[in-house]
Scaffold this motif. Structure first.
Motif, PDB file in Angstrom:
ATOM      1  N   ARG A 156      53.274  -0.182  15.721  1.00 10.01           N
ATOM      2  CA  ARG A 156      54.200   0.581  16.557  1.00 10.01           C
ATOM      3  C   ARG A 156      54.311  -0.002  17.957  1.00 10.01           C
ATOM      4  O   ARG A 156      55.378   0.086  18.581  1.00 10.01           O
ATOM      5  N   VAL A 157      53.247  -0.601  18.446  1.00  5.69           N
ATOM      6  CA  VAL A 157      53.276  -1.203  19.780  1.00  5.69           C
ATOM      7  C   VAL A 157      53.939  -2.574  19.747  1.00  5.69           C
ATOM      8  O   VAL A 157      54.734  -2.922  20.627  1.00  5.69           O
ATOM      9  N   MET A 158      53.628  -3.354  18.724  1.00  7.80           N
ATOM     10  CA  MET A 158      54.071  -4.745  18.679  1.00  7.80           C
ATOM     11  C   MET A 158      55.464  -4.925  18.095  1.00  7.80           C
ATOM     12  O   MET A 158      56.011  -6.024  18.141  1.00  7.80           O
ATOM     13  N   SER A 159      56.048  -3.877  17.523  1.00 10.86           N
ATOM     14  CA  SER A 159      57.372  -4.025  16.912  1.00 10.86           C
ATOM     15  C   SER A 159      58.492  -4.071  17.944  1.00 10.86           C
ATOM     16  O   SER A 159      59.646  -4.279  17.593  1.00 10.86           O
ATOM     17  N   THR A 160      58.166  -3.887  19.212  1.00 10.36           N
ATOM     18  CA  THR A 160      59.164  -3.936  20.274  1.00 10.36           C
ATOM     19  C   THR A 160      58.552  -4.563  21.509  1.00 10.36           C
ATOM     20  O   THR A 160      57.336  -4.451  21.748  1.00 10.36           O
ATOM     21  N   GLU A 161      59.386  -5.222  22.305  1.00  8.43           N
ATOM     22  CA  GLU A 161      58.909  -5.766  23.580  1.00  8.43           C
ATOM     23  C   GLU A 161      58.971  -4.724  24.684  1.00  8.43           C
ATOM     24  O   GLU A 161      58.474  -4.944  25.785  1.00  8.43           O
ATOM     25  N   ARG A 162      59.581  -3.595  24.412  1.00  7.92           N
ATOM     26  CA  ARG A 162      59.671  -2.540  25.423  1.00  7.92           C
ATOM     27  C   ARG A 162      58.322  -1.840  25.576  1.00  7.92           C
ATOM     28  O   ARG A 162      57.583  -1.660  24.618  1.00  7.92           O
ATOM     29  N   ARG A 163      58.035  -1.434  26.790  1.00  4.45           N
ATOM     30  CA  ARG A 163      56.778  -0.757  27.079  1.00  4.45           C
ATOM     31  C   ARG A 163      56.796   0.656  26.483  1.00  4.45           C
ATOM     32  O   ARG A 163      57.783   1.383  26.604  1.00  4.45           O
ATOM     33  N   LEU A 164      55.699   1.047  25.843  1.00  4.26           N
ATOM     34  CA  LEU A 164      55.560   2.380  25.275  1.00  4.26           C
ATOM     35  C   LEU A 164      54.484   3.153  26.022  1.00  4.26           C
ATOM     36  O   LEU A 164      53.554   2.574  26.592  1.00  4.26           O
TER      37      LEU A 164
END
Length: 655
Positions: A257-265
């Motif tokens: 869930r963290v690595m599937s996007t470059e956007r900060r979560l």
């Protein structure tokens, strides 16, 4: 993440189709602020509004396959899309985007609905395959994303929210009394039903195929419990081995869930074990900068966990934000949103969820949550109480146990916050002679089935003949013989409370502010491993979430690992007596109820008088009624005028 709508449109009238899509999509515009689009694909009209995480420039929806045969709209995220992308490229497929939508549609064209065996994520999607003139509506195994549909002349209409579907000119708008009865017991309108007659939800873990005027439902996944988990050698794993495997899967779930996007979560951090464990792993995956964490700080001490959340944030080194919440802030959500909210939901924790999500959206587009751990790992006190009942019924008959518990409960101090184990046992014992899979709901229901004749008017109650609010629970249990009472209770909680209450709350609480909520504990690989574990590795004696506590002991302060669950709730009783009192009296007045013709005005007035006078706490009952009536009063009886939403872009097509 996004919102989408669509409908069969065999006539192909572009202007009329676009006007209808315009009206429908306006109702879910809050789900996708990054742009909207529409297309007419060989008899089906689609419209979509986007909240982008990957490739916003090239991944616009509705998305049409390279062959042009398949159009698709997707709400959610396919977390393993990079792995699947590599497989497609190895097979010689030339992909045009970096997004997950293209991966899904191209895999479908090669493997059909078997693609659902491969994808990992949260999703609801609809596709139209012109090769077979088939429309497919699908929902992920846990039901994290909503999907409504109804039959209309010439086919079907569908939408991410009920409110949007009801803007289709041919959509039905009659409240469903039988579904209402289920809502009054289960706190939600549970799939496959909805609040409106002849409008349905796709079941979690299922897809529907519409072709030639016929609908066919296929269930591709359902939760199944076993008494033991087997290693490749056929052994039942010990606690150390099970904990190691659980940690491996949990870390992988957070990383997906963290690595599937470059956007900060960020992380919604309550201060309890579940969200703290998620925050710990998320911070380990981001050592270069602190993770953003968000928690609610209630004015009422019985509901406030903010001190625990701050302690965890300090320990982990996160950038922490506390959102202060009082009665006025909670009432504002009801007064400003509930009349135009989607389908009624009687879980008051939606209120603080909305407020925290609104603040989080000012900093991030997505957050991780601890949802699902209690259901997966038997964390609720009700499971401890169910275990106690299981043991005690071996020693004494049910009538004697009921009398014993009633005596015990009378001696307990009254508390508005946490629910002690003995009190949970007392609640469950109210349904002691019921099946284990019913006790959780009978003990927490705003209205038990036996109370409905006194609440509903005679003609409304007459429509309930043969109605069973637990039909879906029975369906899931029918082919799983030999389960213990605790296991039957667990499956029942997953069937409705997790899927229809908790996940509806998180979707609605976040998406009203275009905030995506991701739940690592509901990763399918982790869920299937947890379901295969024996109960003793989840509920050790009377300690729930045993494996998680064991694993998290290396990450978190000891007091957080061991502390009793408080639960994320709202001070409902005080709110209805104070800030929401005028709205309550107006919405549940005799004249307002007479217009609906469903509820007995005298019965409702008694509930209202008792609560406002302090004679007894009827807040859960009143909240269910208030939430429903606010929705009912705003239910459209006619087709609204066209909304001003720009859908000027063309769909993304192959060159």
């Amino acid at each position: 993440m996004c919102g989408f709508v669509g409908f069969s449109d065999l006539t192909g009238g572009q202007d009329a189709a676009r006007a209808t899509a315009d009206r429908m999509l306006a109702a879910v515009a809050h789900r996708g602020p990054d742009g909207s689009n529409w297309c007419h694909h060989r008899g089906v009209t689609f419209a979509h509004c986007a909240l982008t995480f990957v490739d916003p420039d090239r991944g616009r929806q509705p998305f049409v396959s390279a062959s042009g045969a398949t159009a698709l709209v997707l709400n959610g995220e396919i977390y393993n899309h990079e792995e699947l992308r590599r497989e497609l490229r190895a097979a010689g497929v030339r992909l045009r985007t970096a997004g997950d939508t293209e991966v899904l549609v191209e895999l479908y064209e090669r493997h059909g609905m078997k693609v659902l065996e491969r994808v990992r994520g949260m999703y609801a999607f609809v596709l139209h395959d012109a090769r077979t003139a088939t429309t497919v509506l699908a929902r992920d195994p846990m039901g994290k994303k909503p999907l409504y549909y109804t039959r209309v002349p010439g086919g079907i209409a569908f939408a991410s929210e009920l409110t949007a579907l009801l803007r289709h000119p041919d959509a039905p708008r009659t409240p469903d009394v039988r579904a209402l009865a289920g809502y009054l017991t289960l706190q939600a309108f549970c799939a496959p039903g909805s609040a409106v007659t002849d409008v349905y939800k796709v079941r979690p873990g299922s897809y529907l195929e519409h072709s030639g005027g016929r609908l066919r439902e296929v269930e591709f996944w359902r939760p199944r419990l076993a008494t033991a988990a087997r290693t490749p050698g056929g052994r039942t794993p010990g606690a150390r081995e099970a904990a190691a495997r659980f940690e491996e899967l949990f870390r992988a779930a957070v990383a997906r869930r963290v690595m599937s996007t470059e956007r900060r979560l960020g992380v919604l951090l309550s201060g309890g074990l579940d969200s703290s464990a998620v925050a710990a792993v998320a911070q380990q995956l981001s050592p270069q900068r602190p993770v953003l964490t968000f928690s609610a700080g209630f004015e009422q001490p019985d509901f406030d966990e903010s001190a625990h959340a701050r302690s965890v944030a300090r320990h982990l080194g996160t950038e922490h934000h506390v959102v202060r919440i009082g009665g006025r802030e909670l009432a504002d959500v009801v007064e400003s949103e509930y009349a135009r909210a989607d389908e009624p939901l009687a879980d008051p924790s939606l209120l603080p969820t909305r407020i925290v999500c609104r603040t989080a959206r000012q900093h991030v587009r997505g957050v991780l949550t601890g949802d699902g751990a209690d259901e997966l790992l038997l964390g609720y006190r009700y499971f401890q109480a169910e275990r106690a009942i299981e043991l005690l019924l071996r020693l004494m008959p049910a009538p004697r146990l009921e009398a014993l518990v009633r005596t015990l409960v009378r001696r307990l101090p009254a508390r508005s916050g946490n629910l002690p184990a003995a009190a949970a046992l007392g609640l469950l014992a109210r349904g002691l002679r019921a099946a284990p899979e019913h006790r959780f709901y009978l003990s927490t229901a705003p209205f038990g089935p036996a109370e409905l004749p006194g609440l509903l008017r005679p003609d409304a109650h007459a429509a309930l003949a043969g109605h069973d609010p637990f039909a879906e629970v029975s369906r899931l249990l029918d082919d799983q013989p030999g389960l213990t009472g605790v296991q039957r209770s667990q499956l029942a909680v997953v069937a409705h409370f997790l899927r229809d209450v908790i996940l509806t709350k998180t979707d609605r609480g976040g998406m009203r502010s275009a905030l995506e909520l991701r739940s690592p504990f509901l990763d399918l690989d982790l869920v299937e491993y947890g379901n295969a574990l024996p109960t003793s590795l989840k509920l050790r004696r009377f300690t729930g979430k045993y494996l998680l506590r064991r694993v998290a002991a290396d990450w978190l302060p000891t007091d957080i690992v061991r502390r009793t669950k408080l639960g994320f709730r709202a001070p409902l009783a005080a709110l209805l007596r104070n800030e929401l009192r005028p709205l309550l009296l107006d919405t549940l007045s005799a004249s307002a109820l007479d217009r609906g013709g469903l509820f007995d005005t005298r019965a409702v007035r008694l509930l209202t008088d008792d609560h406002l006078s302090g004679r007894r706490d009827t807040s859960r009952k009143l909240w269910a009624l208030l939430t429903y009536q606010l929705w009912y009063q705003a239910l459209p009886t006619h087709t609204p005028s066209p909304a001003c939403l720009d859908l000027t872009e063309e769909p993304h097509r192959a060159p």
